[in-house]
Design a protein around this motif. Sequence first.
Motif, PDB file in Angstrom:
ATOM      1  N   GLU A  53      17.845  -0.487 -18.209  1.00  0.00           N
ATOM      2  CA  GLU A  53      16.978  -1.610 -17.841  1.00  0.00           C
ATOM      3  C   GLU A  53      16.869  -1.722 -16.325  1.00  0.00           C
ATOM      4  O   GLU A  53      15.758  -1.879 -15.786  1.00  0.00           O
ATOM      5  N   GLU A  54      17.992  -1.623 -15.623  1.00  0.00           N
ATOM      6  CA  GLU A  54      17.972  -1.685 -14.155  1.00  0.00           C
ATOM      7  C   GLU A  54      17.267  -0.469 -13.558  1.00  0.00           C
ATOM      8  O   GLU A  54      16.497  -0.596 -12.601  1.00  0.00           O
ATOM      9  N   HIS A  55      17.536   0.699 -14.116  1.00  0.00           N
ATOM     10  CA  HIS A  55      16.939   1.965 -13.679  1.00  0.00           C
ATOM     11  C   HIS A  55      15.415   1.875 -13.767  1.00  0.00           C
ATOM     12  O   HIS A  55      14.695   2.168 -12.795  1.00  0.00           O
ATOM     13  N   PHE A  56      14.912   1.469 -14.920  1.00  0.00           N
ATOM     14  CA  PHE A  56      13.465   1.388 -15.107  1.00  0.00           C
ATOM     15  C   PHE A  56      12.856   0.292 -14.241  1.00  0.00           C
ATOM     16  O   PHE A  56      11.749   0.458 -13.716  1.00  0.00           O
ATOM     17  N   ALA A  57      13.549  -0.834 -14.068  1.00  0.00           N
ATOM     18  CA  ALA A  57      13.034  -1.907 -13.211  1.00  0.00           C
ATOM     19  C   ALA A  57      12.876  -1.411 -11.778  1.00  0.00           C
ATOM     20  O   ALA A  57      11.885  -1.737 -11.099  1.00  0.00           O
ATOM     21  N   MET A  58      13.828  -0.610 -11.314  1.00  0.00           N
ATOM     22  CA  MET A  58      13.746  -0.025  -9.973  1.00  0.00           C
ATOM     23  C   MET A  58      12.493   0.854  -9.867  1.00  0.00           C
ATOM     24  O   MET A  58      11.709   0.731  -8.919  1.00  0.00           O
ATOM     25  N   GLU A  59      12.299   1.733 -10.844  1.00  0.00           N
ATOM     26  CA  GLU A  59      11.125   2.603 -10.817  1.00  0.00           C
ATOM     27  C   GLU A  59       9.839   1.786 -10.898  1.00  0.00           C
ATOM     28  O   GLU A  59       8.846   2.118 -10.230  1.00  0.00           O
ATOM     29  N   GLU A  60       9.834   0.729 -11.694  1.00  0.00           N
ATOM     30  CA  GLU A  60       8.642  -0.121 -11.810  1.00  0.00           C
ATOM     31  C   GLU A  60       8.313  -0.765 -10.462  1.00  0.00           C
ATOM     32  O   GLU A  60       7.134  -0.861 -10.090  1.00  0.00           O
ATOM     33  N   ARG A  61       9.339  -1.208  -9.728  1.00  0.00           N
ATOM     34  CA  ARG A  61       9.100  -1.781  -8.393  1.00  0.00           C
ATOM     35  C   ARG A  61       8.493  -0.733  -7.469  1.00  0.00           C
ATOM     36  O   ARG A  61       7.570  -1.021  -6.706  1.00  0.00           O
ATOM     37  N   MET A  63       6.754   1.898  -8.371  1.00  0.00           N
ATOM     38  CA  MET A  63       5.375   2.170  -8.796  1.00  0.00           C
ATOM     39  C   MET A  63       4.433   1.095  -8.285  1.00  0.00           C
ATOM     40  O   MET A  63       3.343   1.405  -7.792  1.00  0.00           O
ATOM     41  N   ALA A  64       4.847  -0.163  -8.383  1.00  0.00           N
ATOM     42  CA  ALA A  64       3.998  -1.258  -7.900  1.00  0.00           C
ATOM     43  C   ALA A  64       3.760  -1.125  -6.390  1.00  0.00           C
ATOM     44  O   ALA A  64       2.634  -1.319  -5.915  1.00  0.00           O
ATOM     45  N   ALA A  65       4.803  -0.789  -5.657  1.00  0.00           N
ATOM     46  CA  ALA A  65       4.688  -0.679  -4.200  1.00  0.00           C
ATOM     47  C   ALA A  65       3.832   0.502  -3.759  1.00  0.00           C
ATOM     48  O   ALA A  65       3.249   0.477  -2.674  1.00  0.00           O
ATOM     49  N   THR A  66       3.749   1.533  -4.589  1.00  0.00           N
ATOM     50  CA  THR A  66       3.003   2.732  -4.191  1.00  0.00           C
ATOM     51  C   THR A  66       1.647   2.847  -4.872  1.00  0.00           C
ATOM     52  O   THR A  66       0.943   3.834  -4.687  1.00  0.00           O
ATOM     53  N   PRO A  70      -0.586  -1.104 -13.307  1.00  0.00           N
ATOM     54  CA  PRO A  70       0.464  -1.721 -14.115  1.00  0.00           C
ATOM     55  C   PRO A  70       0.591  -1.132 -15.526  1.00  0.00           C
ATOM     56  O   PRO A  70       1.679  -1.080 -16.077  1.00  0.00           O
ATOM     57  N   GLU A  71      -0.479  -0.677 -16.095  1.00  0.00           N
ATOM     58  CA  GLU A  71      -0.458  -0.163 -17.472  1.00  0.00           C
ATOM     59  C   GLU A  71      -0.493   1.365 -17.513  1.00  0.00           C
ATOM     60  O   GLU A  71      -1.127   1.957 -18.364  1.00  0.00           O
ATOM     61  N   ASN A  72       0.213   2.006 -16.584  1.00  0.00           N
ATOM     62  CA  ASN A  72       0.209   3.471 -16.568  1.00  0.00           C
ATOM     63  C   ASN A  72       1.129   4.021 -17.650  1.00  0.00           C
ATOM     64  O   ASN A  72       1.964   3.320 -18.213  1.00  0.00           O
ATOM     65  N   CYS A  73       0.995   5.305 -17.933  1.00  0.00           N
ATOM     66  CA  CYS A  73       1.782   5.976 -18.983  1.00  0.00           C
ATOM     67  C   CYS A  73       3.276   5.920 -18.711  1.00  0.00           C
ATOM     68  O   CYS A  73       4.072   5.767 -19.636  1.00  0.00           O
ATOM     69  N   HIS A  74       3.659   6.035 -17.468  1.00  0.00           N
ATOM     70  CA  HIS A  74       5.063   6.026 -17.089  1.00  0.00           C
ATOM     71  C   HIS A  74       5.691   4.686 -17.492  1.00  0.00           C
ATOM     72  O   HIS A  74       6.739   4.649 -18.141  1.00  0.00           O
ATOM     73  N   SER A  75       5.032   3.594 -17.130  1.00  0.00           N
ATOM     74  CA  SER A  75       5.530   2.263 -17.487  1.00  0.00           C
ATOM     75  C   SER A  75       5.535   2.062 -18.991  1.00  0.00           C
ATOM     76  O   SER A  75       6.462   1.452 -19.536  1.00  0.00           O
ATOM     77  N   ALA A 159      -9.589   1.421  -6.060  1.00  0.00           N
ATOM     78  CA  ALA A 159      -9.523   2.233  -7.284  1.00  0.00           C
ATOM     79  C   ALA A 159      -9.185   3.687  -6.957  1.00  0.00           C
ATOM     80  O   ALA A 159      -8.451   4.334  -7.701  1.00  0.00           O
ATOM     81  N   GLU A 160      -9.704   4.188  -5.843  1.00  0.00           N
ATOM     82  CA  GLU A 160      -9.395   5.561  -5.448  1.00  0.00           C
ATOM     83  C   GLU A 160      -7.937   5.725  -5.030  1.00  0.00           C
ATOM     84  O   GLU A 160      -7.353   6.780  -5.208  1.00  0.00           O
ATOM     85  N   GLN A 161      -7.340   4.667  -4.489  1.00  0.00           N
ATOM     86  CA  GLN A 161      -5.961   4.722  -4.029  1.00  0.00           C
ATOM     87  C   GLN A 161      -4.961   4.520  -5.167  1.00  0.00           C
ATOM     88  O   GLN A 161      -3.830   4.966  -5.087  1.00  0.00           O
ATOM     89  N   THR A 162      -5.364   3.828  -6.209  1.00  0.00           N
ATOM     90  CA  THR A 162      -4.470   3.466  -7.292  1.00  0.00           C
ATOM     91  C   THR A 162      -4.152   4.671  -8.146  1.00  0.00           C
ATOM     92  O   THR A 162      -5.018   5.478  -8.463  1.00  0.00           O
ATOM     93  N   VAL A 163      -2.894   4.800  -8.538  1.00  0.00           N
ATOM     94  CA  VAL A 163      -2.439   5.924  -9.338  1.00  0.00           C
ATOM     95  C   VAL A 163      -2.445   5.507 -10.805  1.00  0.00           C
ATOM     96  O   VAL A 163      -1.730   4.593 -11.197  1.00  0.00           O
ATOM     97  N   SER A 164      -3.277   6.163 -11.591  1.00  0.00           N
ATOM     98  CA  SER A 164      -3.288   5.862 -13.019  1.00  0.00           C
ATOM     99  C   SER A 164      -2.631   6.989 -13.814  1.00  0.00           C
ATOM    100  O   SER A 164      -2.313   6.826 -14.974  1.00  0.00           O
ATOM    101  N   ALA A 165      -2.419   8.126 -13.165  1.00  0.00           N
ATOM    102  CA  ALA A 165      -1.805   9.261 -13.835  1.00  0.00           C
ATOM    103  C   ALA A 165      -0.307   9.061 -13.952  1.00  0.00           C
ATOM    104  O   ALA A 165       0.296   8.328 -13.195  1.00  0.00           O
ATOM    105  N   CYS A 166       0.281   9.744 -14.926  1.00  0.00           N
ATOM    106  CA  CYS A 166       1.725   9.627 -15.131  1.00  0.00           C
ATOM    107  C   CYS A 166       2.433  10.940 -14.828  1.00  0.00           C
ATOM    108  O   CYS A 166       3.652  10.982 -14.800  1.00  0.00           O
TER     109      CYS A 166
END
Length: 173
Positions: A53-61, A63-66, A70-75, A159-166
């Motif tokens: 839970e902590e590991h994934f929360a770190m990665e989610e933070r 992802m949000a910062a970069t 929010p609804e990407n495959c990784h998340s 939209a061009e800057q946002t990462v939707s790929a996983c």
Amino acid sequence: MSALAWTDELVLNQPELDHTHEEFVTLLNRYADALDRGEDALPAFKELLAHTEEHFAMEERWMAATGFEPENCHSSQHAMVLNVMREVVRYAEDLGDREPLSIVRTELSQWFPGHAEMMDAALVYTMEQRGFDPKTGECRDPIRAAGNADAKAEEAELAEQTVSACGSTSCGH
């Protein structure tokens, strides 16, 4: 017998993430060892769940910062894995069914290397491209939120800057 060995193939050359991944492997093996010894593996599994839970929360933070959507495959994959792990705990505690504890061991051991190799590697690449420092949370090239002036042009740029790929070829993103 360990469930998963920590090897160079799992190293992504991102120190914080590599340390977290190595901890995950250690906790996965601790839980697997408890199963192998015929001990109650639930406490070790719950420790693995709390870490995950902590590991994934770190990665989610990160992802949000970069700029990951929010609804990407990784998340989505994080949410799925956590749901399964929480269900294993629920089955063990509420239903007295310990069989899922044995089943999920193999599933996590098989899932993790591919997730790290594809999805986490894509996150690390994006972090590097954006100049994101996970220690400080600073990002050299942050995603800029669209403002009121020229909203359509800024939305298109955002939209061009946002990462939707996983990073996976299996989901089409």
